[in-house]
Design a protein around this motif. Structure first.
Motif, mmCIF file in Angstrom:
data_model
loop_
_atom_site.group_PDB
_atom_site.id
_atom_site.type_symbol
_atom_site.label_atom_id
_atom_site.label_comp_id
_atom_site.label_asym_id
_atom_site.label_seq_id
_atom_site.Cartn_x
_atom_site.Cartn_y
_atom_site.Cartn_z
ATOM 1 N N PHE A 88 3.800 43.532 0.134
ATOM 2 C CA PHE A 88 5.060 44.231 0.374
ATOM 3 C C PHE A 88 5.247 44.648 1.822
ATOM 4 N N ASP A 89 4.151 44.788 2.574
ATOM 5 C CA ASP A 89 4.327 45.062 4.007
ATOM 6 C C ASP A 89 4.966 43.862 4.696
ATOM 7 N N ALA A 90 4.454 42.654 4.373
ATOM 8 C CA ALA A 90 5.062 41.447 4.942
ATOM 9 C C ALA A 90 6.490 41.276 4.435
ATOM 10 N N THR A 91 6.725 41.672 3.167
ATOM 11 C CA THR A 91 8.082 41.596 2.615
ATOM 12 C C THR A 91 9.029 42.478 3.407
ATOM 13 N N GLU A 92 8.577 43.670 3.703
ATOM 14 C CA GLU A 92 9.422 44.607 4.456
ATOM 15 C C GLU A 92 9.735 44.056 5.840
ATOM 16 N N ASP A 93 8.721 43.498 6.507
ATOM 17 C CA ASP A 93 8.967 42.905 7.835
ATOM 18 C C ASP A 93 9.980 41.771 7.733
ATOM 19 N N GLY A 94 9.859 41.010 6.651
ATOM 20 C CA GLY A 94 10.807 39.907 6.468
ATOM 21 C C GLY A 94 12.229 40.398 6.302
ATOM 22 N N TYR A 95 12.405 41.469 5.521
ATOM 23 C CA TYR A 95 13.754 42.001 5.342
ATOM 24 C C TYR A 95 14.352 42.451 6.670
ATOM 25 N N ARG A 96 13.516 43.002 7.526
ATOM 26 C CA ARG A 96 14.025 43.446 8.832
ATOM 27 C C ARG A 96 14.557 42.251 9.647
ATOM 28 N N GLU A 97 13.770 41.182 9.633
ATOM 29 C CA GLU A 97 14.200 40.007 10.392
ATOM 30 C C GLU A 97 15.490 39.419 9.822
ATOM 31 N N ILE A 98 15.588 39.366 8.500
ATOM 32 C CA ILE A 98 16.796 38.800 7.875
ATOM 33 C C ILE A 98 18.017 39.628 8.216
ATOM 34 N N LEU A 99 17.900 40.950 8.101
ATOM 35 C CA LEU A 99 19.059 41.818 8.333
ATOM 36 C C LEU A 99 19.511 41.802 9.782
ATOM 37 N N ARG A 100 18.611 41.511 10.716
ATOM 38 C CA ARG A 100 19.038 41.415 12.112
ATOM 39 C C ARG A 100 20.058 40.285 12.294
ATOM 40 N N SER A 101 19.895 39.215 11.532
ATOM 41 C CA SER A 101 20.834 38.093 11.621
ATOM 42 C C SER A 101 21.956 38.191 10.613
ATOM 43 N N ARG A 102 21.658 38.788 9.454
ATOM 44 C CA ARG A 102 22.633 38.804 8.378
ATOM 45 C C ARG A 102 22.638 40.188 7.722
ATOM 46 N N PRO A 103 23.368 41.125 8.341
ATOM 47 C CA PRO A 103 23.330 42.502 7.828
ATOM 48 C C PRO A 103 23.898 42.634 6.416
ATOM 49 N N GLY A 104 24.698 41.698 5.963
ATOM 50 C CA GLY A 104 25.256 41.776 4.626
ATOM 51 C C GLY A 104 24.343 41.218 3.551
ATOM 52 N N TYR A 105 23.139 40.775 3.916
ATOM 53 C CA TYR A 105 22.225 40.163 2.945
ATOM 54 C C TYR A 105 21.737 41.194 1.932
ATOM 55 N N VAL A 106 21.716 40.794 0.650
ATOM 56 C CA VAL A 106 21.138 41.611 -0.424
ATOM 57 C C VAL A 106 20.379 40.663 -1.350
ATOM 58 N N PRO A 107 19.076 40.889 -1.561
ATOM 59 C CA PRO A 107 18.329 40.001 -2.459
ATOM 60 C C PRO A 107 18.757 40.195 -3.906
ATOM 61 N N GLU A 108 18.493 39.204 -4.732
ATOM 62 C CA GLU A 108 18.797 39.279 -6.154
ATOM 63 C C GLU A 108 17.771 40.187 -6.829
ATOM 64 N N ALA A 109 18.232 41.379 -7.244
ATOM 65 C CA ALA A 109 17.310 42.395 -7.757
ATOM 66 C C ALA A 109 16.563 41.933 -8.998
#
Length: 667
Positions: A88-109
């Motif tokens: 989950f630490d790597a997951t969190e880092d990944g979310y940060r990178e994604i949101l920098r390019s695509r702030p509207g991104y939301v994963p499928e819960a």
């Protein structure tokens, strides 16, 4: 262990998801150079080859030149894999990178662990704020930092925290731009109100009757306010008022036949305190001419422009005409063989290529249907011919009630659907054949038929004893004789293409253009193979029904025009027309047409060919005495039919004579 299995199953589901680019982020590249690599990585994840997939993703993401849409997709794949594996630490880092390019991104819960979703919400609250956008007008185009953005149906637009520039634009309105300081985790309203802009414009000209184009679009014509168009310079100018012209840079184009086109460019602005119309200075139109060079066309043909005779082709000098739309017409012996409409501009020096073509009439409608536009481009067309009330134009007899323009070679009619909601039906009609032809779709070809074909001066046959593709006869003086081809030799290859039978030779030779030497590999008995260069000769072509690429109506139309426009093609065009008339049962007209065919002194297709087919047409009419005379001429000739290498007509003519009771006819 069960938890790990569930997470691995989630990976398989996740990697099948596509992560589309949103309008805010811009479209993904249609042909991404890394698309294949991403597909391979997705397959590795589906097959649970995690180490290989993650290594490939890390290598791919190290490429700084990768397109943003591809990078985001790779980041999502890697983040989903980390989430499913419990990192989950790597997951969190990944979310940060994604949101920098695509702030509207939301994963499928539903497809990620709850802990991963909690990490996402935490990261999003630290990086992204939400603006509630109100746009007026609502159809305005919105950009964020220069990139197109589309808020949700509730006006929500996710934005990265920090300074952001919002800009709204709409046609007929001033753009509105605002700078926002976006706070992470916050939501706030943003209202963008655009001010409308437009102004009335008045244009004046001398003389009147001038067409006005605004930015390339026709918007009207100047009219005399009082007085007369032909009055002198002191007469009141003609004018045109254009309401609600958008502010900004505009080009006004002023056109009138036989006058030079005038162009005015202006930046139209508005005073909010004075919205009166802007009146431009009167434009005095200057006379102008255009020059047209006529290229090609039959020598001696008469040229008409706008219905006025302008000389014979070839013209000694370019044709001087008024700019504007003009109809050009080329006639041979009083018959139109080519028509076209050209729009000429000021001082234009145009070259118009004349290629004779059939005349088509369209009955009941004003133009070719969309599905036949390309087909119709091959003809000189007269549209809007009146359809008689109650006529059933699917029947040839009812076409006698249609008044077609002179020299119409074929006509098209659009018939109503056979049932409600069905498609229109098309039919072609031939005034020469008196035949109607249903047209379920656009014909495969409308090009001019070939009135000649290449011949090779040899007869080839398949033999059970000697084998396939054996030369059984070499015609004296023909191409095969000139190439020293010998009877008994087998043809092994044509232009490098191996052949083993007569049908293969026909296919190979038929696929060639026939205007240059062809290399044949031949073999005599058990001897060594040799190569010969065979240069075909051109022969008139009399096409059998199964050989024609065109429908009978289209074929007859081309034969009609080419028989008039091209003296060198006239014998073959007329002969083919006569054959077609006989097939359609119009034997009297076939006889008349055969009597117009003049081959001159030539071997192969010649006067004996005409005599043989004339005899058949006369026989069909019951005119036996005339038929006997024609068959006697054919029986005494060395002529062929079909083409110069085709079968001799003499044996067939003698058979007809025998059937008619004439015996002892020998050459």
């Amino acid at each position: 262990m069960n938890g790990l299995c569930r997470r691995l199953a989630v990976v398989a589901a996740l990697v099948l998801l596509v992560v589309p680019a949103t309008a805010q982020d811009g479209p993904a590249a249609e042909a991404s150079p890394v698309r294949g690599q991403l597909d391979a990585i997705r397959e590795d994840l589906v097959q649970l080859r995690f180490e290989k997939a993650l290594a490939a993703l890390d290598a791919l993401l190290g490429d700084a030149t990768m397109a943003e849409a591809d990078r985001v997709e790779a980041l999502v794949l890697r983040t989903q894999a980390h989430a499913a594996l419990g990192d989950f630490d790597a997951t969190e880092d990944g979310y940060r990178e994604i949101l920098r390019s695509r702030p509207g991104y939301v994963p499928e819960a539903s497809l990620i662990p709850d802990k991963a979703m909690q990490r996402f919400r935490k990261v999003r609250s630290q990086m992204v704020g939400v603006a509630r956008i109100t746009l007026s007008p609502p159809e305005a185009r919105l950009t964020v930092d220069g990139r197109v953005a589309i808020p949700g149906s509730d006006g929500a637009l996710a934005l990265l925290a920090g300074t952001r520039v919002l800009r709204a634009e709409a046609r007929g309105h001033d753009p509105e731009e605002t700078v926002l300081e976006i706070a992470a985790g916050a939501e706030f309203p943003v209202q963008l109100q655009l001010l409308p802009n437009s102004r009335d414009v008045v244009l004046r000209t001398r003389p009147g009757g001038v067409s006005v184009l605004l930015d390339g679009v026709l918007v009207g014509e100047t009219r005399q306010v009082e007085g007369d168009v032909e009055l002198g310079r002191d007469a009141p100018a003609a004018e045109l008022r254009l309401p609600n012209v958008a502010l900004g840079q505009h080009v006004f184009r002023l056109e009138k036949p036989c006058y030079r086109t005038e162009r005015r460019q202006d930046m139209l602005t508005v005073d909010l305190l004075d919205r009166s119309a802007k009146t431009y200075e009167t434009v005095v139109m200057r006379p102008s001419r255009a020059a047209v060079t006529i290229a090609g066309g039959p020598g001696g043909a008469e040229l008409y422009a706008g219905g006025e005779r302008r000389g014979k082709l070839p013209l000694a000098a370019p044709l001087e005409l008024c700019p504007g739309t003009v109809e050009l017409d080329v006639r041979v012996a009083g018959r139109s063989v080519w028509r076209a409409t050209r729009t000429l501009t000021d001082d234009e020096r145009a070259v118009v290529e004349v290629q004779p073509r059939p005349n088509a009439a369209i009955v009941g409608v004003t133009g070719w249907p969309a599905g036949l536009a390309e087909f119709g481009a091959g003809f000189s067309t007269t549209a809007g011919v009146e359809a008689p009330r109650g006529a059933d134009l699917s029947r040839a007899d009812d076409w006698s009630r249609v008044t077609l323009p002179p020299h119409t070679d074929l006509a098209l009619a659009v018939l109503p659907p056979e049932r409600e909601g069905g498609r229109d039906r098309w039919v072609l009609y031939s005034p020469r054949l008196l035949a109607v032809e249903p047209l379920p779709m656009a014909p495969a070809t409308t090009a001019r038929p070939g009135w000649s074909r290449p011949v090779w001066g040899m007869m080839v046959a398949d033999s059970r004893i000697a084998g396939g593709a054996v030369v059984v006869e070499v015609l004296e003086g023909g191409p095969a004789a000139r190439a020293a081809l010998q009877p008994g030799e087998r043809v092994l290859a044509v232009a490098g293409r191996e052949v083993a039978a007569l049908s293969a030779i026909r296919d190979a030779l038929g696929s060639l253009r026939g205007d240059g030497p062809v290399t044949l590999r031949v073999q005599a008995g058990a001897g060594a193979p040799r190569e010969v260069a065979l240069t075909p000769a051109a022969s008139p072509a009399l096409w059998a029904p199964g050989e024609r690429q065109h429908s009978p109506v289209v074929f007859a139309a081309w034969a009609e025009v080419d028989a008039v426009a091209f003296p060198d093609r006239a014998p073959a065009a007329l002969a083919n027309l006569a054959l077609l008339l006989a097939e359609q049962g119009r034997h009297a007209l076939a006889v008349e047409t055969w009597r117009r065919v003049r081959w001159g002194q030539r071997p192969g297709i010649g006067e004996g060919t005409t005599a043989y087919h004339l005899g058949r047409a006369l026989l069909a009419l019951g005119r036996e005495e005339e038929a006997v005379q024609a068959f006697r001429r054919a029986a005494a000739s060395a002529a062929t039919t079909g083409h110069d290498d085709g079968p001799a007509v003499a044996p067939a003519a003698r058979d007809h004579l025998a059937d008619l009771g004439v015996v002892g006819e020998r050459r």
